[in-house]
Design an enzyme around this catalytic site. Structure first.
Site, mmCIF file in Angstrom:
data_model
loop_
_atom_site.group_PDB
_atom_site.id
_atom_site.type_symbol
_atom_site.label_atom_id
_atom_site.label_comp_id
_atom_site.label_asym_id
_atom_site.label_seq_id
_atom_site.Cartn_x
_atom_site.Cartn_y
_atom_site.Cartn_z
ATOM 1 N N SER A 1 0.752 -7.121 20.602
ATOM 2 C CA SER A 1 -0.085 -8.223 20.751
ATOM 3 C C SER A 1 -1.119 -8.353 21.562
ATOM 4 C CB SER A 1 0.849 -9.573 20.794
ATOM 5 O OG SER A 1 1.371 -9.653 22.250
ATOM 6 N N SER B 1 4.445 -5.331 23.364
ATOM 7 C CA SER B 1 2.993 -5.677 23.389
ATOM 8 C C SER B 1 2.078 -5.343 24.401
ATOM 9 C CB SER B 1 3.112 -7.138 23.198
ATOM 10 O OG SER B 1 3.476 -7.957 22.131
ATOM 11 N N LYS C 1 -5.398 -11.689 29.104
ATOM 12 C CA LYS C 1 -4.781 -11.882 27.734
ATOM 13 C C LYS C 1 -4.851 -13.522 27.531
ATOM 14 C CE LYS C 1 -0.870 -10.940 24.767
ATOM 15 N NZ LYS C 1 0.553 -10.393 24.627
#
Lengths: 95, 484, 486
Positions: C151, C175, C76
């Site tokens: 997210s 997330s 990420k």
């Protein structure tokens, strides 16, 4: 606790975010809805409950007082917007 | 109207750790700009703080030294505001649960009395960087080497009632932190910085007046001057029908005045909240006991001992205990010579005078405590007289010999106590001074005591200062009186 | 190749059946072919990946390899990677090549893994749909009109689409778990403090935690083995031994006590999601577990508490983005205030600005106690709910999200978006671990079963999830997208 335009403007100033008049009214609307949702908290009885800042009941660990870092100025300043003579530059600060 | 001044001090002390409070970067003073600002100090995305154990220990030592409560738990908070020398946009500090609770400091006043000043609390925080306003095409340069240096902020109660008391308090804090070795106390380099809160009120009134906070008061002298100016300003203002406003003022040492800092349209709102990157600091009793056992003898205790055990005056005791270096020097001189009063006189007299003249600190004295002790010893055992001793001191100061004895020997300053030799010199002086002898003999008996000084001077001169002055005096009187 | 799980690929590398270069080239090619459609990557680090792959192959040849040596992964874009752009999904950091590696990145490097690139995400991890990225929304490979969740949406979509065998995500309010559920993969949020946060760009420091996202619980176990553990650079990372999470995957589940929080099966829950979750629970019953209802009475207050605490911390954490030392700086600032205000207004997107403003307001004078202190007290009650429940049961089960993935652009109002996280958010406030595992489909979109354990019960969660995956094959289903683009 109703949110007013002045609250948003004050928060925006404290947070150093430029907000136009148009944006301000949008923020007032959005933030009001969020705070209305948040206001549900007032319905919880928290008498005698201590605030919880961290999810674990841990305590601070201490570091030995040793210099472990070396000078990496050049590396760090490669991602800086403006530097000169090793200093970060900003518009003149008036004392 | 009679006015009373009320003063409280916030003293920021840079702690003498090797590394920063939350990172492993060096705290050394004077490095190239930003060469000692690591990723944590710069507040790069993703970095996290880890607390320096020595900063904690030093804060606790201070707390113990001022007899403060040390709470079991202390917590770091974030103080949020934007400034270019504050890399993260917040200062990690302690707002609600400081590491050192209420304590007190004893200060020595000019009339040889002491007064207790209460300490509200002391907390740990990180120092900010520095803004350099030299011209970079109209820009300001930011150096973050200082960012993250550990600070102990010591907040007093508003217990001081005069500029002199405030200066005495600042000196007391200075001597405590230097005794403890937790700071170098160097005010010129900013290791100790002071904000002063001043207000005035009509004498007898209980409620405090509105206070002004004066920043940038960074020497003992400035503290007195800034307060004196500010008190006068406030009194004049009130007497002219005005009102003191709560504000931050800046002391200008060049003009000896304080002036209002441009007040922002709105007051700051620092939005303190507990720092989620740091956990509560928990100190147990064993840790406190361990640190307490390692505390050195502190200034107030030393002052007391110098008076009680060594018989020094309150003034001498206070001067000699003011700094750890001074006290240790004095004690070493005393250890060697064995006479506290003489040791005190020499340290405060000849030595301090010479140091002041050359603007040296006692730690950098060219004459070691051992050398001075031996010198005093030679005075005490009558090897040299006082005048010669001063010569020896000067010689030691200028490195003309390694010990008092060597200099005495080399310069032939050993006191002459041989009666025969002194008598011979006296006879010679009498023979060479018929006019003065005649005057002496003709004088009223009560005036003769004064007139003998001339002969003593001549004999001392003849001995190149080495004759024992008491002996000379006695023998001269005998011989002159025999001529009557 | 991309049909295999990370564990299978690691074995193939170990046996010499495959080289890391072949594997890495294969995934890089897949990213190149279909990456643009999904928009799951912000940065692809092909050259570095191939270099690392060759080094991994050499290590294999020399016999110095560990289990994950040569396995490709994606990160990420919230994890700092030395010399590689680390944007956090924000214009603010579009020009930021991190000057150092996050601790987890270092650990993965030491284990010999190969980083394929940095995945898309909601800006500063603020969002539940991945629509808040400066780099544009990510699409769900199961249905390109649906969001992948957020997210960590780029990580979830990339794993689901077979563009990487696994990815790292972070979870502040769901997330990892919610996008894992939306994309039909397995995602674990470890206990707060289990994995170092150093080098992971902070959103809400007391809630953020990094975790693995992969095809199976077994994959997650191997990744967590590498990621977990003490870090001297993170005060909140615990000094506690790390068990071998792979070792206990096959422990039998007979006697396992499962609690179903009644609050997680109430109003607002999509019936098809409920059905899938209840069926999954019955699978556990068939494996010897017992099931009972439990109550987490303060569940309803988790979202309100979260939207005080997280924005408050964020408002402070994001102050460092001021245009002075790194990141975006506006053109021609007239003075210092202008520099700050415009750099931040232009550098941050709407949702980030909203949360900074909310946090600034709730921390400010006159509001602090009513909001922040109150929320922290409620936080304690929420944690206590879980601790009480774990007195009676071993794990809790329920849906990861009230609905399957919703359509792109469907949730315009921030509050309705926030309410999506109703089942995941309390877990972060309590600091306990949670895992989402694929448990079915509704209208062609995946459904996630969420399993929660008490603090540091990761081994148990992985065991419980793995046993489900030994009995079911939901986790092995692939979207057509993954096949077509092969």
């Amino acid at each position: 606790m109703a949110l007013e335009d002045s609250h948003v403007r004050r928060a925006a100033h404290l947070a150093r975010i430029a907000v136009s008049d148009d944006q301000a009214s949008g923020f007032v609307e959005d933030l009001s809805r969020i705070l209305d949702m948040v206001d549900q908290l007032q319905g919880v009885n928290t008498d005698g409950v201590a605030p919880l800042a961290h999810p674990l009941d841990a305590t601070q660990r201490l570091r030995a007082d040793e210099v472990t870092e070396t000078n990496q100025r050049d590396t760090f300043q490669r991602c800086a917007p403006a530097v000169e003579n090793g200093l970060y530059l900003v518009p003149r600060v008036v004392e | 109207m009679q006015w009373e001044t009320v003063i409280g001090l916030e003293v920021h002390v840079q702690l003498a750790t090797h590394s920063k409070i939350f990172s492993g970067a060096s705290t050394a003073f004077g490095a190239e700009p930003n060469s000692q600002a690591c990723a944590v100090d710069l507040g790069l995305p993703g970095v996290l703080p880890v607390l320096n154990e020595q900063a904690v220990a030093m804060a606790v030592q201070f707390g113990l030294a001022v007899h403060a409560d040390i709470p079991e738990v202390s917590v770091f908070d974030r103080k949020n505001y934007f400034y270019p020398d504050l890399p993260k946009g917040y200062q990690t500090s302690q707002m609600y649960h400081p590491i050192v609770g209420p304590g007190e400091v004893e200060i020595a006043l000019d009339d040889d009395t002491t007064k207790r000043i209460r300490i509200h609390h002391a907390h740990l925080e990180e120092d900010a960087g520095k803004s350099l306003h030299e011209d970079f095409h109209g820009m300001t340069g930011i150096d973050l080497n200082r960012a993250g240096t550990p600070l102990l902020e010591i907040v007093s109660e508003p217990d001081m009632r005069s500029a002199k008391e405030a200066a005495a308090y600042l000196k007391a804090i200075h001597s405590i932190v230097t005794y403890l070795g937790i700071s170098d106390g160097n005010m010129a380099e900013g290791s100790m910085r002071c904000d002063v809160n001043v207000s005035v009120r009509p004498k007898g009134q209980e409620a405090f007046g509105t206070r002004a906070e004066i920043k940038n008061v960074n020497s003992f002298r400035f503290v007195e001057k800034a307060i004196a100016f500010e008190v006068e300003r406030q009194i004049e203002l009130i007497e002219d029908g005005g009102k003191v406003v709560q504000e931050t003022r800046l002391f200008d040492p060049e003009r000896d005045e304080t002036r209002s800092m441009r007040t922002k349209e709105e007051a700051n709102d620092y939005r303190y909240f507990p720092c989620p990157d740091l956990l509560p600091v928990v100190l147990d009793q064993a840790y406190l006991d361990h640190l307490r056992s390692q505390l050195p003898e502190l200034p107030a205790e030393k002052r007391e001992r110098f008076q009680q055990a060594l018989g020094l005056s309150a003034y001498d005791a206070s001067v000699l205990s003011a700094s750890r270096d001074m006290a240790e020097y004095f004690e070493a001189v005393h250890r060697v010579c064995g006479d506290a009063k003489q040791a005190a006189n020499w340290v405060q007299g000849e030595l301090s005078g010479a140091l002041n003249r050359e603007n040296l600190s006692i730690a950098n004295s060219p004459v070691s405590a051992n050398q001075l002790g031996e010198l005093v010893q030679r005075v005490l055992d009558d090897t040299i007289n006082g005048k010669a001793a001063k010569q020896v001191f000067q010689a030691l100061w200028h490195g003309e010999g390694t010990s008092a004895d060597a200099i005495i020997e080399a310069k032939g300053l050993k006191q002459v106590t041989d009666t025969g030799a002194i008598e011979a010199m006296i006879d010679q002086v009498i023979a060479d001074s018929p006019a003065q002898v005649a005057q002496y003999c003709d004088a009223e008996p009560e005036k003769r005591g004064k007139m003998i000084g001339y002969f003593v001077g001549q004999v001392m001169k003849a001995s190149r200062g080495t004759a024992n002055p008491q002996q000379v005096n006695g023998l001269l009187k005998e011989k002159l009186d025999a001529l009557l | 190749m991309h049909d295999k799980t990370l564990t299978q690929l690691a074995k193939a590398l170990g046996s010499g059946e495959l080289s890391s270069r072949e594997l890495t080239e294969h995934y890089l090619q897949r990213i190149q072919q279909s990456g643009a459609i999904l928009n799951s990557f912000i940065t692809v680090t092909a050259d570095q990946a191939l270099e690392r792959a060759d080094a991994a192959d050499q290590a294999r040849a020399k016999g110095t390899a560990s289990l994950l040596t040569g396995v490709p992964l994606a990160l990420k874009d919230i994890f700092c990677t030395q010399g590689i752009k680390t944007s956090c999904g924000s214009r603010m950091l579009d020009n930021f090549d991190a000057p150092y590696d996050a601790t987890v990145v270092e650990k993965l490097k030491t284990a010999g893994t190969v980083t394929l690139g940095k995945t898309n995400m909601d800006e500063f991890a603020m969002g539940s749909s991945n629509e808040n990225s400066y780099y544009g929304p990510v699409k769900n490979p199961w249905d390109l009109t649906a969001v992948p969740g957020g997210s960590s949406g780029g990580s979830a979509a990339a794993v689901a689409a077979g563009l990487t065998p696994a990815a790292l995500g972070t979870d502040t309010g769901g997330s990892i778990r919610q996008p894992a559920a939306f994309c039909g993969i397995t995602g674990l949020k470890p206990t707060y403090g289990r994995v170092s946060r150093y080098g992971m760009i902070a959103y809400a420091s007391s809630l953020d935690q990094a975790g693995p996202m992969a095809r199976s619980a077994e994959d997650c176990a191997h990744l967590l083995n590498v990621m977990a553990g003490h870090d001297v650079r993170d005060s909140t990372c615990v000094a506690r031994g790390v068990p071998d999470y792979a070792e206990t995957l096959n422990a039998p589940l007979s006697g396992l006590k499962i609690g179903l929080p009644i609050e997680y099966f109430g109003e607002g829950l999509d019936p098809e999601v409920e059905k899938a979750v209840r069926e999954a629970v019955s699978v556990y019953e068939s494996l010897g577990a017992t099931v009972r209802d439990v109550s987490l009475p303060h569940t309803h207050y988790a979202i309100p508490a979260y939207y005080v605490i997280a924005p408050a911390e964020a408002s402070s954490n994001l102050s460092r983005f001021d245009g002075v030392r790194f990141g975006y700086r506006c053109d021609d600032p007239s003075d210092l205030i202008d520099l700050y205000k415009r750099s931040r207004a232009e550098g941050f997107g709407d949702e980030v600005q909203r949360r900074i403003l909310i946090g600034t307001h709730t921390l400010s004078e006159g509001f602090f106690d009513a909001y922040y202190t109150k929320a922290q007290k409620v936080r304690r009650l929420i944690r206590q709910d879980f601790l009480d429940a774990f007195e009676d049961v071993d794990v809790l089960m329920g849906p990861a999200s009230p609905t399957p993935a919703f359509d792109l652009g469907a949730k315009k109002d921030p509050v309705s978006m926030y309410l999506q996280d109703i089942y995941t958010i309390a877990v972060n406030l309590a600091g306990i671990p949670g895992i989402s595992v694929p448990a079915g489909f509704a209208g062609g979109r995946p459904i996630g079963l969420q399993i929660l354990g008490t603090h540091f019960a990761e081994a148990q969660l992985l065991n419980v999830a793995h046993q489900f995956q030994q009995t079911t094959d939901w986790h092995l289903q692939r979207p057509d997208f993954a096949e077509e683009s092969a």
